[in-house]
Design a protein around this motif. Structure first.
Motif, PDB file in Angstrom:
ATOM      1  N   TYR A 194       0.819  -1.217   0.000  1.00 35.85           N
ATOM      2  CA  TYR A 194       0.000   0.000   0.000  1.00 35.85           C
ATOM      3  C   TYR A 194       0.852   1.266   0.000  1.00 35.85           C
ATOM      4  O   TYR A 194       1.986   1.266   0.459  1.00 35.85           O
ATOM      5  N   SER A 195       0.222   2.351  -0.455  1.00 33.12           N
ATOM      6  CA  SER A 195       0.742   3.696  -0.198  1.00 33.12           C
ATOM      7  C   SER A 195       0.105   4.227   1.078  1.00 33.12           C
ATOM      8  O   SER A 195       0.733   4.928   1.854  1.00 33.12           O
ATOM      9  N   ARG A 196      -1.141   3.916   1.264  1.00 29.74           N
ATOM     10  CA  ARG A 196      -1.878   4.209   2.503  1.00 29.74           C
ATOM     11  C   ARG A 196      -2.521   2.899   2.947  1.00 29.74           C
ATOM     12  O   ARG A 196      -3.232   2.266   2.169  1.00 29.74           O
ATOM     13  N   ARG A 217       4.208  -1.044   3.254  1.00 25.65           N
ATOM     14  CA  ARG A 217       3.757   0.300   2.867  1.00 25.65           C
ATOM     15  C   ARG A 217       4.911   1.044   2.208  1.00 25.65           C
ATOM     16  O   ARG A 217       6.017   1.103   2.757  1.00 25.65           O
ATOM     17  N   GLY A 263       6.355   4.381   1.628  1.00 23.21           N
ATOM     18  CA  GLY A 263       6.155   5.598   2.399  1.00 23.21           C
ATOM     19  C   GLY A 263       6.822   6.825   1.830  1.00 23.21           C
ATOM     20  O   GLY A 263       6.659   7.171   0.663  1.00 23.21           O
TER      21      GLY A 263
END
Length: 136
Positions: A33-35, A46, A48
């Motif tokens: 994920y990015s968020r 993630r 980041g």
């Protein structure tokens, strides 16, 4: 000379490399994920923070684009996070092209593993940089 900033293209290449790498998928499935959505089960990764520095020459517009990749696990030892960071390393150092840019070099800057502030999870942090130039 028209120039473009590379951070978005590098971010996209990183996420694609992580989501399509078999070693990463074996450890976190599709949880890259990015968020991070609330309630996401462990383990996950993630992508980041980004940090960009100029890497210009007299004839080209270049950037040193660095990203921090986080890995989280709730296993009671560091073993899973070590495996995740190794898979992240393999995926991200195998990137050979950034669309619309010339990729000059790829290299990790450092990594670390520690108990997270939440008191439950193990947190791995991997830092990597890409040096890119706008295509002529």
């Amino acid at each position: 000379m028209t120039t473009e900033l590379a951070v978005r293209a590098v971010n996209k290449a990183i996420i694609q490399a992580l989501k399509t790498n078999n070693g990463v998928k074996a450890l976190v499935d599709d949880r890259v994920y990015s968020r991070v959505p609330e309630g996401t089960p462990f383990p996950y990764i993630r992508v980041g923070e980004a940090n960009v520095l100029p890497y210009d020459t007299k004839t080209s517009f270049g950037e040193q684009v660095a990203f921090v990749v986080h890995a989280w696990s709730i296993k009671p030892t560091n073993t899973e996070v070590f495996a995740m960071l190794n898979a992240v390393h393999r995926a991200l150092t195998s990137i050979t092209a950034i669309p619309d840019f010339s990729l000059r070099s790829v290299g990790r800057t450092n990594y670390e593993v520690f108990d997270d502030i939440d008191g439950k999870s193990v947190h791995g942090v991997y830092r990597i940089q890409y040096i890119v130039n706008n295509k002529e």
